[in-house]
Design an enzyme around this catalytic site. Structure first.
Site, PDB file in Angstrom:
ATOM      1  N   LYS A 156      32.735 -39.184 -86.621  1.00  0.00           N
ATOM      2  CA  LYS A 156      31.504 -38.655 -85.957  1.00  0.00           C
ATOM      3  C   LYS A 156      30.445 -38.727 -86.945  1.00  0.00           C
ATOM      4  O   LYS A 156      30.648 -38.046 -88.054  1.00  0.00           O
ATOM      5  CB  LYS A 156      31.657 -37.306 -85.264  1.00  0.00           C
ATOM      6  CG  LYS A 156      30.523 -36.768 -84.712  1.00  0.00           C
ATOM      7  CD  LYS A 156      30.646 -35.689 -83.812  1.00  0.00           C
ATOM      8  CE  LYS A 156      31.086 -34.287 -84.548  1.00  0.00           C
ATOM      9  NZ  LYS A 156      31.078 -33.199 -83.878  1.00  0.00           N
ATOM     10  N   GLY A 210      30.584 -43.721 -78.533  1.00  0.00           N
ATOM     11  CA  GLY A 210      29.551 -43.235 -77.524  1.00  0.00           C
ATOM     12  C   GLY A 210      28.470 -42.355 -78.624  1.00  0.00           C
ATOM     13  O   GLY A 210      28.641 -42.584 -79.878  1.00  0.00           O
ATOM     14  N   GLY A 217      25.192 -39.460 -78.426  1.00  0.00           N
ATOM     15  CA  GLY A 217      24.370 -38.167 -77.845  1.00  0.00           C
ATOM     16  C   GLY A 217      23.206 -37.669 -78.952  1.00  0.00           C
ATOM     17  O   GLY A 217      22.933 -38.192 -80.001  1.00  0.00           O
ATOM     18  N   ASP A 246      32.313 -24.317 -73.764  1.00  0.00           N
ATOM     19  CA  ASP A 246      31.882 -25.875 -73.411  1.00  0.00           C
ATOM     20  C   ASP A 246      32.883 -26.548 -72.901  1.00  0.00           C
ATOM     21  O   ASP A 246      33.381 -27.565 -73.248  1.00  0.00           O
ATOM     22  CB  ASP A 246      31.049 -26.482 -74.441  1.00  0.00           C
ATOM     23  CG  ASP A 246      30.290 -27.726 -73.703  1.00  0.00           C
ATOM     24  OD1 ASP A 246      30.310 -27.777 -72.696  1.00  0.00           O
ATOM     25  OD2 ASP A 246      30.167 -28.579 -74.859  1.00  0.00           O
TER      26      ASP A 246
END
Length: 405
Positions: free
Chosen positions: A33, A11, A13, A127
């Site tokens: 990441k 993914g 972002g 979060d």
């Protein structure tokens, strides 16, 4: 980077991109990441997420294996989990099934253990949501500490944190005056969603979010949240006048203890919400054997009538208890045997006003390229210098928040 072979994108972002990769030497599957922003080694070390994870180490946190910094590019290597709770819910929906309460109990028990630890260490997450709770083989781990803050930091904190559906009402006021109890509210919302299979408070914007909360809990009163009413008066805000609903009617299959814990966690007044340690002592977890770290007295081994009670960390050896067979039958951690690995398309509609501008300028996934890393600065877990926060398992179509102060 030469020792890793990329297999697929997990993914992307506003922060960057997450890849699944394989260690060419060991065959271990990891998640990498790559940040969009460039940082020098010094600036990387000063990131709040870095400072937080350098201090925190718990079996219910996603493990950072390696940090690579080269020519301003930053790569984080994490253990790769099978899926997140949201993906598990979507997989169950496809089969028209619900989670058993014992499975929900086992997951929440582990998450509250992790939260108790992080709060005792002087941080709060800010979060928490199903996407940031990653699962593998019955073990659940908290991910993405990018918004974590020190509990003793001086407020006001930033107004825009977390994902709206899991934000406590004090955050929606945007006063910046809130505490670690926002994590407890989020856990109540997550617990309800695991039993209900839809968000408990699904607002389309900040005003609608408060309306949704009032429609479920009923409007706050001087008895339930006097400070909130005073804050509302100060900004000329008037709460919607709603009577609320009975949570038992929304979740008819949930036990009385489960409903009571959700109501407690989602109390209007932050002071009335339990701490993580108190939540672990709630009757909902009465069949779990757990002693919070700061409440443990002692010796690693203590005597019992039937021999020795072995305590290692936060676990107690059931064989040493007076009735080991009964204890084993009741432990929810023995219930879960496997976790489904199916993933599903992300859900939409969770985009805040701030995120709309972010999403409009977001770089498409196809344009993200992993920088080549042939030389540079590198730290790894074996040297005890692992210190960056866990990855976020992103899904197509899901809007993720920018990281603010």
């Amino acid at each position: 980077m030469e020792k890793y072979s990329l297999t697929k994108k997990l993914g992307s972002g506003s922060f960057g991109c997450v890849w699944q990769a394989v260690n060419k030497h060991s065959g271990e599957v990891v998640a990498i990441k790559a940040l969009k922003k460039s940082y020098s080694r010094e600036k990387c070390l000063n990131l709040r997420e870095v400072k937080c994870l350098r201090k925190l180490n718990h079996p219910n946190f996603v493990k950072v294996k390696e940090l690579i910094v080269e020519k301003g590019n930053v790569l984080f290597v994490f253990e790769c989990m099978q899926c997140n709770l949201y993906q598990l819910m979507e997989a169950k929906k496809q089969k028209q099934q619900l989670f058993s309460e014992s499975a929900v109990k086992a997951w929440l028990f582990q998450v509250f253990r992790g939260l108790d630890y992080v709060h005792q260490q002087g941080y709060f997450h800010r979060d928490l949501k199903p996407e940031n709770l990653l699962v593998s083989q019955g073990t659940i781990k908290i991910a993405d500490f990018g918004l974590a803050r020190e509990i003793d930091a001086f407020p006001p904190y930033t107004e825009r944190v977390g994902t709206r559906w899991y934000q406590a009402p004090e955050i929606l006021f945007k006063s910046g005056l809130y505490s670690s109890k926002v994590d407890m509210w989020a856990m109540g919302a997550i617990m309800a969603e695991l039993l209900l299979f839809r968000p408990l408070f699904q607002g389309t914007d900040e005003a609608d979010q408060m309306y949704k909360i009032c429609s479920v809990l009923g409007s706050p009163t001087m008895n339930s949240w006097a400070d909130g009413l005073r804050q509302a008066m100060a900004i000329n805000y008037q709460f919607p006048q709603l009577s609320g609903v009975n949570l038992s009617a929304l979740m008819p299959s949930a036990s009385e203890d489960a409903i009571n814990l959700i109501e407690s966690l989602c109390s209007w007044d932050p002071c009335k919400r339990p701490t993580a340690a108190e939540a672990l002592q709630h009757p909902f977890f009465k069949r779990c054997l757990y002693v919070p770290p700061h409440l443990r007295s002692t010796p690693a081994v203590a005597a019992t009538r039937r021999g020795m009670l072995k305590q290692q960390g936060d676990r107690i050896d059931a064989e040493a208890l007076p009735y080991p067979k009964i204890v084993k039958q009741l432990s929810p951690l023995d219930i879960m045997t496997a976790v489904q690995q199916n993933s599903a398309a992300g859900r939409k509609g969770q985009q805040s006003l701030a995120n709309k501008a972010i999403a409009a300028n977001r770089q498409p996934m196809g344009q993200m390229k992993l920088p080549s890393m042939k030389a540079g600065v590198q730290w790894n877990a074996e040297s005890r210098d692992w210190f960056l926060g866990p990855f976020q398992n992103l899904e197509p179509g899901r809007i993720y928040n920018e990281k603010f102060g």
